[in-house]
Design an enzyme around this catalytic site. Sequence first.
Site, mmCIF file in Angstrom:
data_model
loop_
_atom_site.group_PDB
_atom_site.id
_atom_site.type_symbol
_atom_site.label_atom_id
_atom_site.label_comp_id
_atom_site.label_asym_id
_atom_site.label_seq_id
_atom_site.Cartn_x
_atom_site.Cartn_y
_atom_site.Cartn_z
ATOM 1 N N LYS A 44 -15.745 17.494 -78.441
ATOM 2 C CA LYS A 44 -15.163 16.232 -78.917
ATOM 3 C C LYS A 44 -15.987 15.025 -78.470
ATOM 4 C CE LYS A 44 -10.572 17.825 -79.996
ATOM 5 N NZ LYS A 44 -10.730 19.260 -79.639
HETATM 6 C C1 LIG Z 1 -10.477 20.351 -80.479
HETATM 7 C C2 LIG Z 1 -11.128 21.640 -80.136
HETATM 8 C C3 LIG Z 1 -11.286 22.675 -81.095
HETATM 9 C C4 LIG Z 1 -10.733 22.587 -82.497
HETATM 10 O O1 LIG Z 1 -11.367 21.619 -83.301
HETATM 11 P P1 LIG Z 1 -10.641 21.060 -84.620
HETATM 12 O O2 LIG Z 1 -11.514 19.979 -85.110
HETATM 13 O O3 LIG Z 1 -9.289 20.557 -84.140
HETATM 14 O O4 LIG Z 1 -10.488 22.186 -85.564
HETATM 15 C C5 LIG Z 1 -11.961 23.816 -80.697
HETATM 16 N N1 LIG Z 1 -12.424 23.973 -79.437
HETATM 17 C C6 LIG Z 1 -12.289 23.018 -78.496
HETATM 18 C C7 LIG Z 1 -12.804 23.249 -77.130
HETATM 19 C C8 LIG Z 1 -11.638 21.817 -78.802
HETATM 20 O O5 LIG Z 1 -11.492 20.866 -77.863
#
Ligand SMILES: *Cc1c(COP(=O)(O)O)cnc(C)c1O
Length: 463
Positions: free
Chosen positions: A110
């Site tokens: 993120k």
């Molecule tokens: C948020 C997240 C995901 C999922 O991503 P999306 O965009 O919500 O599908 C997968 N792995 C980790 C570690 C995350 O923080």
Amino acid sequence: MRYISTRGGIAPISFKDAVMMGLATDGGLLLPEVLPQISAQTLESWRRLKYQDLAYEVISLFSGDIPTADLRRLLANSYATFSHPDITPVAKHGDVYILELFHGPTLAFKDVALQFLGNLFEYFLQADNSGMNIIGATSGDTGSAAIYGVRGKERIKIFILHPHKRVSPIQELQMTTVLDDNVFNLAIKGSFDDGQAIVKEIFNNLAFKEKHHLGAVNSINWARILAQIVYYIYSYFRVCDREGEGPVDFAVPTGNFGDIFAGFLAKQLLTAKRIRRLVLATNENDILSRFVNQGNYATGNVSQTCSPSMDIQLASNFERYLYYLNNSDGERTRREMESFARSGTLKFEAAVRERVKDDFAAQRVTEAEIAATIKSFYRQNNYVLDPHTAVGVTAGIAHKGDIPMICLATAHPGKFGDVVGRAIGPQALPQALASLAGMETRCEVVAAESAVIMDIIARHDKP
Ligand SMILES: *Cc1c(COP(=O)(O)O)cnc(C)c1O
């Protein structure tokens, strides 16, 4: 480039308004009016670019009137916080490629989007000489990425609610060791759901929302999707460097459908099936894998798994894909989303299901499979996967065809040491996490009541 709503209810708006608005005023999500396609010649000219320069080329297709020098500076600043020179390095481990997205400040993917979004907010607020208060609730993992995205920014304050004593010690430290004046960690005496309900209630108080310029950084923000398109294209080039020109597949651990939707857009941009298929991997919260495999999008109960950032039974970005499935018919998308809100289910006919299967394969991965993959991948390749990444790798290996499979690694395994340790024994913590222990922290423990939170925001929102 201008932006429209998936529900067709707004006049086209600028990139800046799309970023600042988050959710469209008609309840839909924002999308570019048209999707550009990248010619073979342009693509060739991008091949040797370093990450930040490629990001400039991709993002400037969508970012309208931000002057070149400004956008380049925003991107340079956003990725200066990453610890790897390639930003998102990709390497082959066994039969698959692993695209490491966790070299940002909080060691999760993120950061790639939120480092950029924080800088973009600041840039637009400067232009307007205004400020904003960001509020959000976290179950532990995403709060820190949001905090790191805006820490130290003068025009922004951030209030992150987490459930007191119900996040892991590392997650808590990642948030509460940030001591910048504009960061407010609020540990509520309640659950994550209480936190979410409070944030929702505060956003629904329109007078309060306007008075205090409330904003969100949730995963429906268009700038987050946009920033995520870049690493699909970047890793495509790196794999072609090794394997020669040809299509690739991606495997994506999926929760809110944000990351994989960025992959879907990359697939459209690149044309000519350079990206063949996206493997959508869910944990036991499988609304999206049921959608792909059975043509039925239906909510279920959320169960807690060892990949908590994907414990979701309602994918907030799904509506964006639905809009394209509906051939950009906003009116129809609105009707379907309203019907889904009433019934909790959406069914798709055979012809549509065929199109979905052309874009995606999907797999639900159980808790036992996650542990088994962490174990076998470590034994075979001496490489440690975090549980989210292991969901994607399980599905990626299962769907590996005769072309390269690129698996997105969305978190550093050190963030989920318990799960990883149970599978393969204890691992050393990365320096960025080990150094948190013993650092000074700041956090306020508060009642789980919206009035209390609103009071805190109001008190700090003084010029
Ligand atoms: C948020 C997240 C995901 C999922 O991503 P999306 O965009 O919500 O599908 C997968 N792995 C980790 C570690 C995350 O923080």
